[in-house]
Design a protein around this motif. Sequence first.
Motif, PDB file in Angstrom:
ATOM      1  N   LEU A1557     -26.862  68.059  80.410  1.00  0.00           N
ATOM      2  CA  LEU A1557     -26.351  66.844  79.783  1.00  0.00           C
ATOM      3  C   LEU A1557     -24.983  67.091  79.147  1.00  0.00           C
ATOM      4  O   LEU A1557     -24.053  66.286  79.312  1.00  0.00           O
ATOM      5  CB  LEU A1557     -27.352  66.370  78.733  1.00  0.00           C
ATOM      6  N   HIS A1558     -24.833  68.209  78.429  1.00  0.00           N
ATOM      7  CA  HIS A1558     -23.535  68.528  77.823  1.00  0.00           C
ATOM      8  C   HIS A1558     -22.481  68.756  78.890  1.00  0.00           C
ATOM      9  O   HIS A1558     -21.310  68.371  78.722  1.00  0.00           O
ATOM     10  CB  HIS A1558     -23.672  69.776  76.945  1.00  0.00           C
ATOM     11  N   SER A1564     -16.790  64.906  82.403  1.00  0.00           N
ATOM     12  CA  SER A1564     -16.776  63.506  82.811  1.00  0.00           C
ATOM     13  C   SER A1564     -15.380  62.937  82.904  1.00  0.00           C
ATOM     14  O   SER A1564     -15.164  61.895  83.514  1.00  0.00           O
ATOM     15  CB  SER A1564     -17.585  62.672  81.816  1.00  0.00           C
ATOM     16  N   GLY A1565     -14.405  63.597  82.297  1.00  0.00           N
ATOM     17  CA  GLY A1565     -13.042  63.083  82.289  1.00  0.00           C
ATOM     18  C   GLY A1565     -12.742  62.193  81.103  1.00  0.00           C
ATOM     19  O   GLY A1565     -11.600  61.757  80.940  1.00  0.00           O
ATOM     20  N   ASN A1578     -10.459  71.199  82.456  1.00  0.00           N
ATOM     21  CA  ASN A1578     -10.050  69.817  82.689  1.00  0.00           C
ATOM     22  C   ASN A1578      -9.782  69.554  84.164  1.00  0.00           C
ATOM     23  O   ASN A1578      -9.960  68.420  84.645  1.00  0.00           O
ATOM     24  CB  ASN A1578      -8.811  69.484  81.860  1.00  0.00           C
ATOM     25  N   GLU A1579      -9.327  70.592  84.884  1.00  0.00           N
ATOM     26  CA  GLU A1579      -9.109  70.415  86.316  1.00  0.00           C
ATOM     27  C   GLU A1579     -10.417  70.209  87.064  1.00  0.00           C
ATOM     28  O   GLU A1579     -10.439  69.611  88.145  1.00  0.00           O
ATOM     29  CB  GLU A1579      -8.381  71.639  86.878  1.00  0.00           C
ATOM     30  N   PHE A1585     -16.812  59.931  90.537  1.00  0.00           N
ATOM     31  CA  PHE A1585     -18.065  59.367  90.046  1.00  0.00           C
ATOM     32  C   PHE A1585     -18.043  59.223  88.532  1.00  0.00           C
ATOM     33  O   PHE A1585     -17.536  60.099  87.823  1.00  0.00           O
ATOM     34  CB  PHE A1585     -19.262  60.245  90.429  1.00  0.00           C
ATOM     35  N   ASP A1586     -18.612  58.121  88.064  1.00  0.00           N
ATOM     36  CA  ASP A1586     -18.868  57.917  86.641  1.00  0.00           C
ATOM     37  C   ASP A1586     -20.378  58.011  86.436  1.00  0.00           C
ATOM     38  O   ASP A1586     -21.128  57.105  86.796  1.00  0.00           O
ATOM     39  CB  ASP A1586     -18.344  56.551  86.193  1.00  0.00           C
ATOM     40  N   LEU A1587     -20.829  59.128  85.877  1.00  0.00           N
ATOM     41  CA  LEU A1587     -22.264  59.401  85.753  1.00  0.00           C
ATOM     42  C   LEU A1587     -22.785  59.076  84.360  1.00  0.00           C
ATOM     43  O   LEU A1587     -23.701  59.721  83.854  1.00  0.00           O
ATOM     44  CB  LEU A1587     -22.545  60.868  86.085  1.00  0.00           C
TER      45      LEU A1587
END
Length: 1849
Positions: A1557-1558, A1564-1565, A1578-1579, A1585-1587
């Motif tokens: 989860l973390h 996630s961006g 960050n790369e 996808f937005d999860l």
Amino acid sequence: MSAVELYTKGARVWLPDPDVVWRGAELLEDYKEAPCKLKVHYEEGEISLQDLHLHQKLAKETESVIDIKDKTKLPHLRNPDILIGENDLTSLSYLNEPEVLYNLKVRFEERNIIYTYCGIVLVAINPYEQLDIYNNDIIQAYSGQDMGAMDPHIYAVAEEAYKRMSRFEQNQSIIVSGESGAGKTVSAKYAMRYFAMVGGSQAETQVEKKVLASNPIMEAIGNAKTTRNDNSSRFGKYIEISFSKSNEIVGAHMRTYLLEKSRVVFQAKDERNYHVFYQLCASRELPELKKFGLMPAEKFYYTSQGKNPVIDGVDDEKEYRTTKEAMKMLGLSEKDINMIFQIFSAVLHFGNVKINEKDGESSEMAPKDPSVGIACKLFGVDESQMRTWICNKKITTVGETLTKPLTAAQASFAQDALSKCIYSKLFDWIVTQINKALVSQTKLHRFIGVLDIYGFETFQINSFEQFCINYANEKLQQIFNMHVFKLEQEEYVKEAIEWSFIDYYDNQPCIDLIEAKLGILDLLDEECKVPNGSDKNWCQKLYGKHLKHSHFQKPKIGMESFIILHFADKVTYTAKGFLDKNRDAVSEEHVNIMKASEYELVAELFADLESDADASKGRVQALQSGPKGTSKKMRKTVGSQFRESLFLLMTTLNSTSPHYIRCIKPNDLKAAFEFEPKRAVEQLRACGVLETIRISAAGFPSRWTYPEFFQRYRVLAISKDINRKDFRKSCQNVLPKLIQDPDKYRFGKTKIFFRAGQVAYLEKLRADKLRACGIMIQKHVRGWLMKNKYQKLRISVLGVQRYGRGLLARRYAQHLRETRAATTIQKHWRGYKTRKSFNRIQKAVVKLQSVIRGYFGRKDFKRRLYEHKTTIIQARVRAYLARRQYKRVIYGVVKIQGHFKRRKAKAELRQLKIEAKSMDHMKNVNKGLENKIIQLQQQLDSKKKVSTDVIHKQEETIKQLETEKEKLLITASEAAKASNKVTELEEELARLRKELEQERGEKQDLISEKQLLKNKYDKEVGQLQSENVKIKAELDESNRKLKEQSKIATVAAGGDQQKWEEQKLQFLSDMESERQHHQRLVKEHNRLLQRFENMQGEMQMLTSPTGHKRTPSDISMISLESVSPDDKKDDGEEGEKEDQGYGTEKKKRQAPVPPSASSMEKVMKEATAEKTDKEKLPKVPEAGIDVGLMLKLQNKVKSLEKERDQLRAKLEGLEEEMKQGTGAFSESAFTTLKMQELENENDKLKRECAKLMESIAKTTNFNKGGKTTAAGKEFLDQFEAMTDELERRREECLQLRALLAEKSISTHSVAKQSYGGQDNIVNEDNELTMAYKSQRDIIRLLENQLQKAEGELKKKVGDYDAEVKELRKENDKQHKLIQQSLSMTPDAKIEATMQHEITRLTSENLDLREVIDKQADQIRKLKKMLKVYAKRMKDGEAAEIQAELEKEETKSVENVAQIKHRERNYMGMLEYKKEDEGPLIKVLILDLKPKVTSAFLPGLPAYLLFMCVRHTDYINDDEKVRSFLTSTINGIKKVVKKHHDDLERVTLWLANTCRFLHTLKQYSGEKQFQTENTPRQNEHCLRNFDLAEYRQVFSDLAVWIYQTLIKLMEATIQPSIVSAVLEHEAIAGLTGSKPSGLRGRSSSRAEDTPEHSLDTLMKSMNQFVRTLTQHAVDPELIKQIFRQLYYFLGASALNNLLLRKDMCNWSKGMQIRYNLSHLEQWLRDNKLQESGAGNTLEPIVQASQLLQARKTDADVDSVYEMCSKLTAPQIVKILNLYTPVDEFEERVPISFIRKIQQKLKERDHVETSLLMDLKFSYSVTFPFNPSKIALESIDIPEQLHLGNLVTRS
């Protein structure tokens, strides 16, 4: 020591009393030898206030003399105070009747405890009050506990029975007995409720609910109100609750005994009939009951005899609904339920039938009595037959049948008999239906029976019912005595002690008297067979047969009664009615009438009855000499039936292990917690409790284990007798020295057995020893204190003298210093005061002078300033008036010129239209079109220069206006009134209008000339645009001039500020809604554009399947690829380049490959520069909104919708063209060329439309302040581009014509150039003809393209026409606004101008924000891509990137790019195949073992799973990631469910689920989760996808695993909580235990039960910490886990403490507090003190402090403040349970408890819960915990065997 030796002076004894039964007293002299007389002193403290009213002499008689005739008549000794109030009466040292009575009284009255053990019997006293001790929390507290471990409770008995059944595979029975009103039914109900809770099955049948549902039904039809009880059971019942092998309830069966049928027809005063009748009467208004004709209960004879039909606190209507719902629960149909109530209603109506006397010995029913008809209708029988046979009977003789009339009394008796029979049969039928509903469908294993039967009864008149009841109690008492005796003997055998046979009361003779051959029942049955048998004759037979029996007596008066000596008391029975009740016969005629009922149920009730013709009652039979076998079988009497059912019951009880509950009724007034000793002792004697005491007292009632005895009485031993390693040996050494008589005790295997009184003697020795030790300690301590006090006093006196002398000397020296200092201070103070006075006067004079001089100077300055400003105002006003007159004249002239020019232009336009329509004109235009284009181009250049000069002039004019504006602003600020400047501004506005009007004319001429060259619509567009530009320019100029005045107006119109604020808020809300609508339209527009581009790509593929082709115009076919407006805009000059063939820029951009690093850097610089420019824009202040802005936004939305429709139309057209083109592609080259040119044209039109759309969407204000805006320039550029396109088309036509002209040479020339001068082979293969045809086709194609271009141009012209109309409307609106502004007052003008300016600025701000948002998103995406490529360039992958780009150029657009990376550098992804998903989940989740993961990186499974998710995101496979995440969730759930009892496995997946989860959040961006990320992390963020939704799913999954882990941990520590917190004795010798009694020796305790202690609990806690730490569970989550565990631990300990009296004493309180300190220290050692776990222990900590605190009336406030976390019931419960262990401790005074209760009422929120909620759980959170581990650095261990399933990338 013998018991006689205990009767010394001061001994406390019990003396009999006629009123209070037993009275406490104290001997005033020693007992020597009988016979003698002893003086005693009565202890008044033992008499309660309730007892004083019974005997008024008690208050005066304090001393008395008792006569002792024999030593066996000595009074009963009293127990020590520490034994008073014990849970088990058998633990008392002296077991006798007064001690039992007194203990029950103390527990009931003072401590409000209703349950007490007496050996194997649970004594339950009815409190006549609802107590909160039966809820589900109490059930959970007693579940699984040993009987002696908790306070007495019915749940403890039920748990004991349940455990014995489950552990030893034995059937159990619970026998509940007592007299009416003692609470038998309630006790049985709670026992069944307990079994339903602990044995509740998971099956859908829910048998336990049906078992409980049978209670309200049986109470309704079998319970009634009596004088002793409001809910008295008038029948006995035995319920067998059946269990399966898994100890779950699977069924039940009920047996009933001896229903009191007489209550149906008769009730005594203040009593009621059965509840069901009153429930029906109370619910008579319900629709389903109206047809029964019910009335109030007072109007029915059967329900009104008691004259008290209401029970306080009972709602009969509500109870009816409960009964009906219970019937439905048990499966009774609605028809059967209605029929049951119908029969009950018919019985009520039948009771109202009146029978009147007739002539002589006959009777009849009242003719007009409606009750007869209603009753017969409800019964479904014939009314005439009922009237006939109620008042008559049939007599059968030899050869004939006679009808005999009945008297009114006989008819009434027959009426009542039928009513009773109907009720009894219906009662049995209902019981049968209940049993059918409760029957088990599965195999029965064991059962627990609950017997709720009437207790021993004796009244003034005792009849057949009391005889049967007492007979049943004799049988039960026999089983009880045998069971008690058996347990005693088994205990002695088990402990291997010497014992002699214990004599106990055997009531077998009494039972033989009743049931033996020729006993009372046999003689009764025999008398019933006699034709003329009577009660009197039967009674005489009893006298003759049993008068010599020891248990039978004849009364002195009367011949129709007899006496039986029962085990409880002597009972006199009246023989009247015995025969009739025993026969229980119903007339044959009545049975036949009921059998003929039209209702099936009524007939069914009487189907099994034999006719009364077979019975002897009412039959006259002639003497016959026939054989004996010819007579029919006699029907069984009630007595014989009851004897048989009782025999079956005894057989069942003997096959089970019995448990006894004796219910006691404390008083006859039903008063709450009032105890009448006389009533109580009668019931104790009758229920066998005293017999239990007697049997126990005859043997060894007091029993101690060796450790308990040693710990309690080691103070009496000497050191040489103590062997700490062997407690038994120590006890054997000590005890003979204390008690010389060896018969007074026995040493068993594990216990010491004492006879009655020996423990009291030991307690006396112990108390004397402790008292002597206390005196010795006090002597030495007091001596030490006095000596210490003297020494301290002497030192203090010497010190005081020394310090006193020093103080006097210091005071004298201080006086000298103060005198000298005072003189010096006076000197300096006087000088200071004089100087201060002089300085004050001087400052005042100087200040006065300066004020006067300033006043005169300011006055002169104001006068001069006023004169100067007056002169300036006059000059400005005169100039303003002159300018206004001049502007008016100029405005008129300009208007006249405009009208003249417009008329002239219209005439010229009409002439041009006529010329344009003529064909000759068109031909002339076409002929000279090429030359005219060149001329027009030159003219346009010249006009541009002229326009440029005009623009420069306008700029200069604007600068001059700005200079003048600044001067005006300065002047306006100095003017007295702001309104004067409005006139001057109007003059300036008129002058500007004049100049702008001139410029507009010039521009109009230029635009008109251009439009004439093309068409009429272009001309109108230019004119309207120029007009709109000029009008808006004028408005902008006016707004700038009024900007400064708006500030002044704002100050002047301060009152309108609130109105503007409201308009501003309204505007913001409207703007937000419009903005959302606009964004939706923009999304739709972008979607259509994307679809349009996709269709273009498909068309390109279809039209060029063989590769690259060339067009005749030398333009690359592939270079005709469409370019989006955004790409053109971003690429700058590259977007304007024309494609000239192979190797062009467009050729390279054909495939959708990632951009190069250099191009990305260029785009980033441009984007950054654009963003910087936009940031430099001035911030527009927020303002209000008017209707104009709203209309503008709506127009903008409409324009976007219009563009969307246009794009859709284009898309449809392209799709049709594509279809046509695809079908005809293979047929001719003409179609191919046409498609290529169409694509080219489409590309051009798309770019032009995009630019035009963007310019229109931004603003329609093309001129701003006299300068052409970016939108205006864009519009002009579009026009020029169209002109250039037209010119290019004409040039291509000229080139083609020139080419044809050059090719039109002779064949000879061709042959000379190409064929070596051989003319014969020039056209050998007819190639010239083919060339000609191809050229002809090309010409046709170009002509078609030209026509299509003209069509497109016309379409665009139509669009422009619509646009022009919109602009005209906007222009009209602007003119109206200007006119309105000119006609407004100065203040209104200012307000309108400001409003318009705010609207315009807000609109611009909205547009700018949208642009900025788009650019910000684009910059963010480009930055990500740039970082990726920059990193790869840095790592030396330039060649690889170039190879990828070249590879992408050769691939089709539809193919997905496959990127391969070098093995030396990974991107933190795991690639897997779709078919390998299942094996991958199996390896990483299902088969993963905690031992294997312990050697890996913590959270490795979570990292590997996320790396797989990263790869699915990288390839943008939506279906794959959805499937993978779903499989992951299901896999985790499966493994946790399967191994829910494996601590390590559950902990492993809690840690990994949280880590996963973390990780989803970290990558996630989203910016909020990237604060601690490294650039490399960050790369690795997800791109496609937005999860977020899956994050919520995994969060819920983590909560579920957390709860599973908590349950597992709670189950692990639960067995250790009580022993660790409450029972563990860390401080040796602090606790002195007392004997536990028989209940401390629970027979259901398992032999192999493990020992638990504080160390066991600590080991469990340490294991939890190690496991959680090993699997890297988040530290915050660990704190939450232990906070929940500590709450459960503290709540369990407190709940157990509240139910255990033996734990409530001072020493236990200290032990508990000490044990809790270990738990708190454990938290500190593991750094968990900040988790809040320690606070959860506050309730149990405060409970331990309450046990240790002083409890006097002065300590009420301190106790109240100390127990802030305890509820009021908990505090009172602990105080009531507090019991001293030693005599030196004091009991809690009742007054203290009452004051505490009053004090607790002051709390704001009074909680009434006694036990803490063990199911309470704190809400769990998962704080974000990012990881520092880089994904590319994670290696896959070989132990996982993932090499064949995944590939690192």
